[in-house]
Design an enzyme around this catalytic site. Structure first.
Site, PDB file in Angstrom:
ATOM      1  N   HIS A  16       2.031  55.432  15.134  1.00 17.55           N
ATOM      2  CA  HIS A  16       0.996  56.369  15.569  1.00 17.55           C
ATOM      3  C   HIS A  16      -0.404  56.081  15.002  1.00 17.55           C
ATOM      4  CE1 HIS A  16       4.329  58.986  16.901  1.00 17.55           C
ATOM      5  NE2 HIS A  16       4.857  58.801  15.708  1.00 17.55           N
TER       6      HIS A  16
HETATM    7  C1  BDR Z   1       2.043  61.975  13.046  1.00 17.66           C
HETATM    8  O1  BDR Z   1       2.836  62.731  12.135  1.00 17.66           O
HETATM    9  C2  BDR Z   1       3.141  61.985  10.998  1.00 17.66           C
HETATM   10  O2  BDR Z   1       4.508  62.028  10.757  1.00 17.66           O
HETATM   11  C3  BDR Z   1       2.626  60.587  11.236  1.00 17.66           C
HETATM   12  O3  BDR Z   1       2.086  60.044  10.040  1.00 17.66           O
HETATM   13  C4  BDR Z   1       1.570  60.767  12.290  1.00 17.66           C
HETATM   14  O4  BDR Z   1       0.312  61.041  11.726  1.00 17.66           O
HETATM   15  C5  BDR Z   1       2.874  61.674  14.273  1.00 17.66           C
HETATM   16  O5  BDR Z   1       3.275  62.845  14.894  1.00 17.66           O
END
Ligand code: BDR
Ligand code: CA
Length: 319
Positions: free
Chosen positions: A245
């Site tokens: 992400h």
């Molecule tokens: C987001 O949530 C976190 O677990 C990850 O680092 C990312 O920023 C994804 O949904």
């Protein structure tokens, strides 16, 4: 030919394996001038995200990077964490040494406000990789920063992909929806990297092995971070690899041409129990609400991973 000045950014983060890769990408990129890294409670509690940010700075060979601790809880809710995804430390996978670099004494929110006010209007970009608590607190503390921010680029939300923590909500927005509401309504230019695009950035086996094959401490640690990180999403989605992400926020600053999206309105649901933290994204422009962000949906995923590999290959640890 004129060489453009590096772009000044502050990275607000809750590392997190994917945050870690985003931080390394930024530190490996001469186009970016990182004014500081600010930490927030999210994937794990604040003491761990703050420790992890410094571990990554040292791994990337930047022990001089100023790191500021910020909010240890959302604006008005109990903190929700994600050890089920990121492990007990938030950075499970590689065995990284305890950092020796200092933590700055200034609070992250004061650092954000001071940096934006001290720089020329339109100078500072905020990169948000976690819950938006620190950004919201900064906007509340000094509302004048809104018109001075060059751009807020954030990872959060989802429309076509639904949510990843509830059917309706993505983790970063779910954890602190009141903060997200303040940020989306602040009036600064916003670019959103939702699940709709990050789910196209999959860490396939070939891609993870390419990091390992760099045969550097950063390459090996990245492969180990991703090995751990993807296991949860591979089981959940049945995919080869998991979505990477947060590095999309940084890659957007470096190669925006690999992304596609549109200017739309996004509002944040804060009242409903069922859809808490939902990003109500008007992709089809069926409301008359004015656009408040550039919402990204498309990505050339191979170019994204090529960029990551090329940049991370340049990093060497401080010790
Ligand atoms: C987001 O949530 C976190 O677990 C990850 O680092 C990312 O920023 C994804 O949904
Ligand atoms: Ca994150």
């Amino acid at each position: 030919m004129t060489v453009s000045e590096p772009r000044s950014i502050i990275i607000d983060t809750d590392p997190g394996q994917d945050d870690a890769v985003a931080l390394m990408l930024a530190m490996a990129s001469p186009e970016l001038n990182i004014l500081g890294i600010t930490t927030v409670a999210g994937n794990v509690p604040l003491p761990l995200t703050t420790l992890n940010a410094r571990k990554i700075c040292e791994l990337a060979g930047h022990p001089e990077m100023p790191v500021y601790a910020g909010a240890d809880a959302p604006l008005s809710r109990k903190l929700v964490t994600a050890e089920n995804v990121h492990g007990r430390t938030g950075l499970d996978g590689p065995d990284l040494p305890k950092p020796t670099m200092p933590l700055q004494s200034q609070h992250a929110v004061d650092f954000i406000v001071d940096s934006i006010m001290a720089n020329a209007p339109g100078e500072v970009t905020l990169c948000a990789l976690g819950p938006l608590t620190n950004l919201a607190l900064a906007l509340q503390k000094q509302p004048l920063i809104a018109e001075r921010i060059r751009e807020i680029v954030l990872m959060g939300g989802g429309l076509f992909e639904g949510g990843n923590v509830t059917p309706a909500a993505e983790f970063n927005i779910y954890v602190d929806p009141e903060a997200a509401k303040i940020v989306f309504q602040c009036g600064a230019p916003i670019t959103v990297m939702p699940l709709d695009v990050t789910h196209k950035a999959l860490t396939s086996r070939v891609r993870v092995e390419a990091f390992r094959a760099l045969a550097t401490p950063v390459g090996r640690a990245t492969a180990e971070l991703l090995d751990f990180f993807e296991r949860y999403d591979e089981a959940k989605y049945g995919s080869d690899g998991g979505p990477l992400h947060d590095p999309n926020v940084i890659a957007w600053l470096l190669e925006p041409e690999i992304y596609g999206g549109r200017q739309i309105n996004v509002e944040i649901e804060t009242a409903s129990e069922l859809t808490r933290g939902m990003t109500v994204a008007d992709w089809w422009r069926v409301s008359d609400r004015p656009a408040n962000c550039f919402y990204v949906r498309d990505l050339d995923d191979q170019r994204f991973f090529d960029l990551l590999l090329e940049r991370l290959a340049t990093l060497r640890p401080a010790r």
